[in-house]
Scaffold this motif. Structure first.
Motif, mmCIF file in Angstrom:
data_model
loop_
_atom_site.group_PDB
_atom_site.id
_atom_site.type_symbol
_atom_site.label_atom_id
_atom_site.label_comp_id
_atom_site.label_asym_id
_atom_site.label_seq_id
_atom_site.Cartn_x
_atom_site.Cartn_y
_atom_site.Cartn_z
ATOM 1 N N GLU A 11 0.829 -1.211 0.000
ATOM 2 C CA GLU A 11 0.000 0.000 0.000
ATOM 3 C C GLU A 11 0.863 1.261 0.000
ATOM 4 O OE1 GLU A 11 -2.876 -0.128 3.163
ATOM 5 O OE2 GLU A 11 -3.609 -2.092 2.524
ATOM 6 N N ASP A 12 1.920 1.268 0.807
ATOM 7 C CA ASP A 12 2.832 2.418 0.830
ATOM 8 C C ASP A 12 3.419 2.660 -0.551
ATOM 9 O OD1 ASP A 12 2.360 2.717 3.546
ATOM 10 O OD2 ASP A 12 4.253 1.771 4.158
ATOM 11 N N PHE A 13 3.819 1.591 -1.220
ATOM 12 C CA PHE A 13 4.432 1.719 -2.542
ATOM 13 C C PHE A 13 3.450 2.276 -3.562
ATOM 14 C CE2 PHE A 13 8.222 0.154 -1.057
ATOM 15 C CZ PHE A 13 9.130 -0.211 -2.041
ATOM 16 N N GLU A 14 2.163 1.990 -3.386
ATOM 17 C CA GLU A 14 1.164 2.515 -4.318
ATOM 18 C C GLU A 14 1.079 4.038 -4.239
ATOM 19 O OE1 GLU A 14 -2.404 0.372 -3.389
ATOM 20 O OE2 GLU A 14 -1.672 -1.466 -4.319
ATOM 21 N N PHE A 15 1.379 4.598 -3.066
ATOM 22 C CA PHE A 15 1.325 6.048 -2.890
ATOM 23 C C PHE A 15 2.599 6.742 -3.346
ATOM 24 C CE2 PHE A 15 -1.915 4.777 0.237
ATOM 25 C CZ PHE A 15 -2.968 5.559 -0.226
ATOM 26 N N LEU A 16 3.686 5.989 -3.430
ATOM 27 C CA LEU A 16 4.962 6.563 -3.850
ATOM 28 C C LEU A 16 5.053 6.465 -5.363
ATOM 29 C CD1 LEU A 16 7.175 4.923 -1.091
ATOM 30 C CD2 LEU A 16 6.306 7.270 -1.142
ATOM 31 N N GLU A 17 5.097 7.608 -6.015
ATOM 32 C CA GLU A 17 4.946 7.619 -7.466
ATOM 33 C C GLU A 17 6.187 7.203 -8.240
ATOM 34 O OE1 GLU A 17 2.966 10.935 -9.084
ATOM 35 O OE2 GLU A 17 1.383 10.863 -7.586
ATOM 36 N N ASP A 18 7.371 7.596 -7.776
ATOM 37 C CA ASP A 18 8.543 7.230 -8.572
ATOM 38 C C ASP A 18 9.458 6.297 -7.787
ATOM 39 O OD1 ASP A 18 9.990 8.857 -6.860
ATOM 40 O OD2 ASP A 18 10.520 10.335 -8.372
ATOM 41 N N TRP A 19 10.337 5.645 -8.539
ATOM 42 C CA TRP A 19 11.181 4.628 -7.926
ATOM 43 C C TRP A 19 12.148 5.230 -6.914
ATOM 44 C CZ3 TRP A 19 11.037 0.118 -6.302
ATOM 45 C CH2 TRP A 19 12.189 -0.515 -5.878
ATOM 46 N N GLU A 20 12.588 6.461 -7.111
ATOM 47 C CA GLU A 20 13.486 7.109 -6.151
ATOM 48 C C GLU A 20 12.841 7.144 -4.760
ATOM 49 O OE1 GLU A 20 16.603 8.677 -6.500
ATOM 50 O OE2 GLU A 20 16.751 7.746 -8.474
ATOM 51 N N ASP A 21 11.562 7.498 -4.708
ATOM 52 C CA ASP A 21 10.854 7.542 -3.425
ATOM 53 C C ASP A 21 10.707 6.137 -2.844
ATOM 54 O OD1 ASP A 21 10.583 10.308 -3.545
ATOM 55 O OD2 ASP A 21 8.598 10.196 -4.487
ATOM 56 N N ARG A 22 10.447 5.176 -3.679
ATOM 57 C CA ARG A 22 10.317 3.791 -3.213
ATOM 58 C C ARG A 22 11.648 3.273 -2.680
ATOM 59 N NH1 ARG A 22 6.339 0.937 -7.667
ATOM 60 N NH2 ARG A 22 4.538 2.258 -7.206
ATOM 61 N N TYR A 23 12.710 3.584 -3.392
ATOM 62 C CA TYR A 23 14.056 3.183 -2.986
ATOM 63 C C TYR A 23 14.372 3.780 -1.615
ATOM 64 C CZ TYR A 23 18.935 1.966 -4.180
ATOM 65 O OH TYR A 23 20.183 1.420 -4.226
ATOM 66 N N ARG A 24 14.054 5.055 -1.447
ATOM 67 C CA ARG A 24 14.273 5.744 -0.177
ATOM 68 C C ARG A 24 13.441 5.103 0.938
ATOM 69 N NH1 ARG A 24 15.306 10.211 -2.455
ATOM 70 N NH2 ARG A 24 13.178 10.748 -2.965
#
Length: 136
Positions: A11-24
């Motif tokens: 669910e958190d990943f669905e809110f994070l739009e780009d991979w940089e944010d997901r990586y962080r």
């Protein structure tokens, strides 16, 4: 077959739009983990096949798997945190039934990790599965 804790990451990943944010976010998950006691960083807990230093320390109680881990690389520490969310608290038979590749694919990890990191992640998954299989 993923745990509720892993579903929260999805669910958190669905809110994070780009991979940089997901990586962080993955790195932040690793930073939030307690460090593994140095006494547990021994050859028996070291995972081979990883470019960085990785240790996984399983704890099985009443047929339920939990593990702690650590790494000298922040992204790998984060990947350990993700695997803990995927597996911790599951019965041993359920650990073996988890399709980790498919579950992690829901996060897009398969497409965004280097070949070395992907190999290391596979090695960590195999170690978890080996521990569960040996105790099941």
């Amino acid at each position: 077959m993923a745990s509720a804790a892993f579903e929260e990451i999805v669910e958190d990943f669905e809110f994070l739009e780009d991979w940089e944010d997901r990586y962080r976010h993955v790195i932040d998950l690793g930073k939030a983990m307690d460090p593994l006691d140095d006494a547990l960083k021994v050859p028996a807990t070291k995972v081979d096949g990883c470019a960085s230093q990785v240790w996984l320390h399983p704890n099985i109680e009443n047929g339920v798997l939990n593990f702690d881990g650590d790494s000298d690389a922040m992204i790998v520490r984060g990947l350990i945190a993700v695997l803990r969310k995927l597996y911790n608290g599951l019965a041993l038979a359920d650990v073996l039934a988890v399709d980790a590749r498919a579950e992690l694919g829901r996060l897009g990890l398969n497409d965004h990790l280097s070949a070395q990191r992907s190999n290391g992640l596979r090695a960590m998954i195999e170690r978890v599965r080996e521990v569960a299989a040996a105790q099941a």
